[in-house]
Design an enzyme around this catalytic site. Structure first.
Site, short mmCIF file in Angstrom:
data_model
loop_
_atom_site.label_atom_id
_atom_site.label_comp_id
_atom_site.label_asym_id
_atom_site.label_seq_id
_atom_site.Cartn_x
_atom_site.Cartn_y
_atom_site.Cartn_z
N GLY A 95 0.78 -1.23 0.00
CA GLY A 95 0.00 0.00 0.00
C GLY A 95 0.81 1.28 0.00
O GLY A 95 0.22 2.37 0.08
N SER A 97 2.45 4.42 -1.45
CA SER A 97 2.27 5.15 -2.71
C SER A 97 3.25 6.32 -2.85
O SER A 97 3.47 6.80 -3.96
CB SER A 97 0.83 5.67 -2.82
OG SER A 97 0.53 6.53 -1.74
N HIS A 102 7.68 7.61 5.57
CA HIS A 102 6.76 8.39 6.40
C HIS A 102 6.01 7.45 7.32
O HIS A 102 5.79 6.29 7.00
CB HIS A 102 5.78 9.19 5.55
CG HIS A 102 5.03 8.35 4.55
ND1 HIS A 102 5.60 7.96 3.36
CD2 HIS A 102 3.79 7.81 4.58
CE1 HIS A 102 4.73 7.22 2.68
NE2 HIS A 102 3.62 7.10 3.40
#
Ligand code: AMP
Length: 115
Positions: A95, A97, A102
């Site tokens: 997941g 992107s 982060h």
């Protein structure tokens, strides 16, 4: 391979806007543009690392300590010390992107997320 033109690199450089929550020499924290929870903030180190694996393998110790200190400061600023999730999606298949490391800080989730 780290892409210097990713959106978080642009935010760090000041070339793209963000709603900032916290910033210091090691990291910045800003509102997620598409929140999945009532509180959904991203904490981003200033250094160029693609994901948590790259960061923990390659960032100097002071950068790692500084980053996690910034996570704590962000949580304190948000007042969610006892009620939040911290998520680091790693790899497109999981997941991720934006390929600048982060951590998602999420609290008071409005609906189920897939991460
Ligand atoms: P991930 O899918 O874990 O890589 O998370 C990337 C997150 O960045 C997503 O939740 C996006 O909503 C968020 N995002 C993308 N562009 C921006 C932006 N310009 N400002 C703030 N958040 C962003």
């Amino acid at each position: 391979m780290y892409d210097k033109d990713n959106i978080f690199a642009k935010i760090i450089r000041g070339d793209a806007p963000s709603t900032q929550i916290y910033a210091d020499d090691y990291a910045i924290a800003f509102q997620n543009i598409a929140p999945r929870a009532k509180t959904h903030v991203l904490v981003v180190p200033r250094g160029e690392y693609t994901d948590i694996y790259d960061f923990t393998a390659n960032a100097p110790a002071d950068a790692q300590a500084g980053f996690w200190n910034a996570v704590r400061k962000t949580v304190e600023k948000l007042g969610i010390e006892n009620n939040f999730r911290a998520v680091a999606n790693t790899g497109a298949g999981a997941g991720q992107s934006v390929f600048h490391f982060h951590v998602h800080i999420m609290s008071d989730e409005r609906f189920k997320t897939d991460f």
